[in-house]
Scaffold this motif. Sequence first.
Motif, mmCIF file in Angstrom:
data_model
loop_
_atom_site.group_PDB
_atom_site.id
_atom_site.type_symbol
_atom_site.label_atom_id
_atom_site.label_comp_id
_atom_site.label_asym_id
_atom_site.label_seq_id
_atom_site.Cartn_x
_atom_site.Cartn_y
_atom_site.Cartn_z
ATOM 1 N N ILE A 45 -3.997 1.443 -7.495
ATOM 2 C CA ILE A 45 -5.451 1.607 -7.482
ATOM 3 C C ILE A 45 -5.891 1.865 -6.045
ATOM 4 N N PRO A 46 -6.590 2.970 -5.799
ATOM 5 C CA PRO A 46 -7.071 3.235 -4.438
ATOM 6 C C PRO A 46 -8.176 2.256 -4.078
ATOM 7 N N ILE B 10 -14.120 25.314 9.134
ATOM 8 C CA ILE B 10 -14.282 26.016 7.867
ATOM 9 C C ILE B 10 -13.054 25.866 6.985
ATOM 10 N N GLU B 11 -11.913 25.613 7.582
ATOM 11 C CA GLU B 11 -10.710 25.415 6.762
ATOM 12 C C GLU B 11 -10.782 24.098 5.992
ATOM 13 N N GLY B 12 -11.662 23.206 6.446
ATOM 14 C CA GLY B 12 -11.834 21.935 5.739
ATOM 15 C C GLY B 12 -10.913 20.853 6.270
ATOM 16 N N GLY B 13 -11.308 19.618 5.964
ATOM 17 C CA GLY B 13 -10.467 18.494 6.365
ATOM 18 C C GLY B 13 -9.665 17.997 5.184
ATOM 19 N N ALA B 14 -9.016 16.870 5.357
ATOM 20 C CA ALA B 14 -8.236 16.280 4.274
ATOM 21 C C ALA B 14 -8.653 14.835 4.112
ATOM 22 N N VAL B 15 -8.262 14.261 3.011
ATOM 23 C CA VAL B 15 -8.617 12.884 2.717
ATOM 24 C C VAL B 15 -7.345 12.050 2.689
ATOM 25 N N TRP B 16 -7.411 10.897 3.287
ATOM 26 C CA TRP B 16 -6.326 9.941 3.059
ATOM 27 C C TRP B 16 -6.898 8.832 2.191
ATOM 28 N N ALA B 17 -6.089 8.340 1.313
ATOM 29 C CA ALA B 17 -6.540 7.243 0.463
ATOM 30 C C ALA B 17 -5.382 6.248 0.335
ATOM 31 N N ASP B 18 -5.643 4.988 0.648
ATOM 32 C CA ASP B 18 -4.629 3.948 0.487
ATOM 33 C C ASP B 18 -4.847 3.262 -0.842
ATOM 34 N N SER B 19 -3.742 2.992 -1.513
ATOM 35 C CA SER B 19 -3.870 2.294 -2.790
ATOM 36 C C SER B 19 -2.864 1.153 -2.829
ATOM 37 N N GLU C 78 0.829 -1.198 0.000
ATOM 38 C CA GLU C 78 0.000 0.000 0.000
ATOM 39 C C GLU C 78 0.860 1.244 0.000
ATOM 40 N N TYR C 79 0.356 2.292 -0.606
ATOM 41 C CA TYR C 79 0.881 3.610 -0.278
ATOM 42 C C TYR C 79 -0.280 4.563 -0.084
ATOM 43 N N SER C 80 -0.017 5.605 0.679
ATOM 44 C CA SER C 80 -1.072 6.579 0.955
ATOM 45 C C SER C 80 -0.879 7.783 0.064
ATOM 46 N N PHE D 269 -11.938 8.432 -7.753
ATOM 47 C CA PHE D 269 -10.923 7.396 -7.556
ATOM 48 C C PHE D 269 -10.606 6.641 -8.840
ATOM 49 N N TYR D 270 -11.306 7.005 -9.916
ATOM 50 C CA TYR D 270 -11.101 6.260 -11.154
ATOM 51 C C TYR D 270 -10.210 7.074 -12.072
ATOM 52 N N GLU D 271 -9.099 6.544 -12.450
ATOM 53 C CA GLU D 271 -8.161 7.139 -13.403
ATOM 54 C C GLU D 271 -7.769 8.567 -13.008
ATOM 55 N N ALA D 272 -7.602 8.781 -11.695
ATOM 56 C CA ALA D 272 -7.204 10.120 -11.246
ATOM 57 C C ALA D 272 -5.679 10.225 -11.218
ATOM 58 N N ASP D 273 -5.197 11.476 -11.229
ATOM 59 C CA ASP D 273 -3.759 11.745 -11.365
ATOM 60 C C ASP D 273 -2.908 11.099 -10.300
ATOM 61 N N MET D 274 -3.502 10.908 -9.110
ATOM 62 C CA MET D 274 -2.656 10.430 -8.028
ATOM 63 C C MET D 274 -2.204 8.999 -8.263
ATOM 64 N N TRP D 275 -2.968 8.278 -9.138
ATOM 65 C CA TRP D 275 -2.659 6.862 -9.296
ATOM 66 C C TRP D 275 -2.392 6.485 -10.762
ATOM 67 N N ARG D 276 -2.594 7.454 -11.647
ATOM 68 C CA ARG D 276 -2.386 7.133 -13.039
ATOM 69 C C ARG D 276 -1.643 8.277 -13.705
ATOM 70 N N TRP D 277 -0.516 7.951 -14.328
ATOM 71 C CA TRP D 277 0.204 8.955 -15.092
ATOM 72 C C TRP D 277 1.020 8.262 -16.167
ATOM 73 N N ASP D 278 1.468 9.054 -17.120
ATOM 74 C CA ASP D 278 2.225 8.506 -18.252
ATOM 75 C C ASP D 278 1.472 7.364 -18.923
ATOM 76 N N ASP D 279 0.154 7.474 -18.965
ATOM 77 C CA ASP D 279 -0.676 6.470 -19.627
ATOM 78 C C ASP D 279 -0.588 5.095 -18.972
ATOM 79 N N GLU D 280 -0.089 5.036 -17.797
ATOM 80 C CA GLU D 280 -0.068 3.760 -17.073
ATOM 81 C C GLU D 280 -0.779 3.940 -15.733
ATOM 82 N N THR D 281 -1.395 2.869 -15.313
ATOM 83 C CA THR D 281 -1.970 2.885 -13.964
ATOM 84 C C THR D 281 -0.961 2.259 -13.013
#
Lengths: 392, 353, 303
Positions: free
Chosen positions: A161-162, A287-296, A111-113, A146-158
């Motif tokens: 996967i989160p 009001i500043e908002g929270g953050a999201v963690w996502a493991d893939s 996994e990575y976050s 979570f589908y084909e987003a930049d954090m997990w897909r770049w250079d035309d490769e996946t």
Amino acid sequence: MADYKSNIPRLPARTSELMANAHPSRRAFLLATAAATAGATLGAWVPRSRAAGTIGGEVEMMAWEGYTMQNEAADFIAKNNIDLRPAIMGNQDDVTSKLVGDNPVRLDMVEYSNGYGAQYDELKIMQPLDLSKIPNYNAESMFPPFYEADMWRWDDETWSIPWVWGLDTLIYNPDTVPFEIKSYKDLLRPELTGRVAMLDNPLTTFPQIAKVAGYGDKYPLLTADEMADCFEKLKPYRDQTKVYATSNGDVVSLFTSGEIDACFCVWNGVTVSTTEQNVRTIAADPIEGGAVWADSWFIPHTAENLDTVHALINEALSPEVQAGMCTATASNTVSPLALPLMSDDAKQYFDYANFKDEFAKLKIYGLPPLTSDEHATYADWIQAWADFRAGF
Amino acid sequence: MEDNFVEFHNVTKKWGDFVGLDGINLKIRRGEILTLLGPSGCGKSTLMRIAAGFELPTTGDVIIDGRQMADTPPEKREVNMLFQRYALFPHLDVFDNIAFPLRIQKRPKEEIRQRVEKMLELVQLKEFSSRWINEISGGQAQRVALARALIGQPKVLLLDEPLSALDLKIRHHMLEELKRIHRETGTTFLYVTHDQDEAMILSDRIVLMNAGQIVQMGTPDEMYGKPQSLFAAKFFGETNIVEGKLVRSADRCAVETTDGLITVEDKMISEGSRVYASIRPEAFVISNHAEGNIRGIVEDIENIGARTVCRVRSGSGHAYRAQVFRTSAISTPPIGANVALSCAPADVVLVSQ
Amino acid sequence: MSVDFPARRFYPATVNPLSIRLPRGWGLATPPVAFLLFFFVLPAITLFVTSFFAAQAFQIVPDWNVGNYLRIFKAAGFWKANFQGLTNGFFVATISVLLAFPAAFYVVYRAKTNLILYMALLSWFSSYLVRIFAWRTILGTNGMVNSALINLGLIDAPLDFLIFSPTAAIITLVHIMVPFALLILVSALQDVKAEYLEAARDLGATRWQVLTRVILPMCHKGLVGAFMFSFILAAGDFIIPQLMGGRDGITSGLLISGQFRSVGNWPLGSAMAWTLMSCLLIVYLLFVGLLYVARLSPGRRYH
């Protein structure tokens, strides 16, 4: 697929002769017994043999505790004779240190976050996924962010996967804090002096630091001056802090033992754990908002048994496993198909009914870059954080 | 008048039910060497440790130079001890070891230097003052310990089997050294040993102890020549013990034994009492068969340097040891010869139990 | 016919190439010495060499420079953390030795059995982390100490220096270190046979003089060992300061581990580690020197 080192012992060439000998001498008898024993134990030495293209065999996994799917995907694992060998990571650096350098360790699925993928890409320790083997990954079965987003897909490769995600935000004890917390600035009120904890986890805390200082939109790409400004503006919060917690579990224990009333930023699954120990905590909506963690899940460059790994990742996205994971760990699901299988308790952590609007308020942050000329690097941030904690 | 420097009054020491010392009464004169002698476990070391202050008597008093010692801890008593294994401090060199008692008293540096050097001369270790303790031999270590124990000019020096750790040759030399140092310093010595030779050579008086009690006390000659008990007789040197009944006739007093009558001096012992006659081997005269009191056959001859000891088996089966000095004038009978042993009545010591 | 044979040619000479007189039985020490050589000396040297390199994103670049050390000298954060670590070490070592010494004295000279020793060692059966969390419970804001003091009416509000402070870290570290110090001191005191103590008393030394002039110099190795052992472990520890030290209790051990694990900057981490080690070495020399000046070292001549 890499070659397996063969540990097959050399059987004495004269075994057949020994067997045929009608009157084995004592020495020959002993030799024969040894050979027979070695042969009987062969099974343990040679890895489970299987034809190419089928799944099964050993999988060296590294994941967070509770996220190894051993319970949730138990049937799948057993049915396919998968020998799952999970190692538990304490933080992301445990993974990094195993995969970089001259002698990386074999790991099959890890996994990575969040934005660690960018670091790992620079370190060249990942290999792209073969999506043909992961049919559960498609536009209908994944929530759009979570589908084909930049954090997990770049250079035309996946590259990964989160599969689980959650919210990190300000958590506080409404029974001991005499007011409702609506903003981070509320943490600076005198009632909370010495009653705040900050989590010592860069991934969770850094984005919030940037937000509090007003650089939320620019994070993780800040200049050195901007970063310095962040920590300067954080000093009043440090004066309110009693302790730097080492982990989510530490935060839970601090709440339940009554040491703190609020935590700067931590995973909102903490509220479940404290409630189990009869201390109420709630996630604020500042009001500043929270953050999201996502493991893939990603596949390191040292991986073997790739077919099985892909099959496991596919299984991780199946509605059954998704529902099971979210129920067990109080995480959020990446698949709308899992929602019907989840109880109301499991779905309470996010307003899935208004997924699009609610998610739009959140942002999945990356990390500062490993190397950069214009922006403060990951190392710079870590150093600044260390100095900040030491009181500078 | 006797100058009694150290007195033990009715000193008893018990550990639970075990009695280590049983009502010891002892007076030590100023300037004498008194030896406590006895087998292991007789209580001599315990008595010494009570004198030093490391043990307190269960009952009884210890008086040193007229002062009661009951409430005085060891560091305040003017009694110093020479330990069996010397207990020299390994972290100090010879000079500092000897200087230790003076430094404790915080004497000025110059005084310490002078007194230590005088002590070093007394024990003849002047060149060794800068050596470390692990660099000196056993005999040298003993002298350092002696110097350290004497430099504080104690009233009494207690010596706890100091020679037991040394080789035989050095032991003899050290005995002479001890006598010399005793003469030169005039300190009262209380010496403890299980070795009778040491006791005989060194002491002014010997106190023989057994099982927590004093068996007999006296000068070495008295102890050797006039034992008052079987234990005392057997402890010193060799002796022949013959059991018998005292008989008296008109002209003589004798002991009737299975080997005949042995004439003894009349010491007013009632007739008919059971007595033990103690005769030293050297008291016997070996002669041919016709004369003498005890008759027997020579069984074995031991030639031990200057003397010869013959073992003679008497008619009743008792073995006697008779000693003669080897000179050209005296001939020893061969093995198997029939001989008779005789001795002067004055050489027969009668003891009762 | 007699011939002179030169002895050297015909007697196998056990030549020692280094011409050093090795003590007898040195062969027995080879395994631990070899172990130390391979698993301590060589890695330490490797680390030292690494400290002169640079790092680039988790990779070590062998590019000789003293940049890391310069960075450390300028980093006020590091020195503050280092000072905190050394302070922790000092208090922990002093308190541990002061607590362990009387206990060791009792075990060696007065006790009939080793019961007290075993009881002190009993705490080793519980895990390190378990003990830390136990102390959290004891020292916590709502913990045993505070609750007791409040119930007794001695204080109104919980004492805040008891938890998440250097004091808390020191208390916990002392708990960890005392058994070590006790073992080392017991071992050292067992060599100081009761006979020496008796001899000193016999020669007129008071109890205090026996302690300072005989016992302490003779167990000097044990004293230094116990003190430095506790000091080094306490100063370098990074788990207890993190869990118990609170906001102001950060020590350099944590910074060093951060460099190795989070940032991947091994050269800087190595430089920090060696700097810390140099500080500890200085502490050692100071302590030994202090004992020497205080006349507590063996092997001194006073004439």
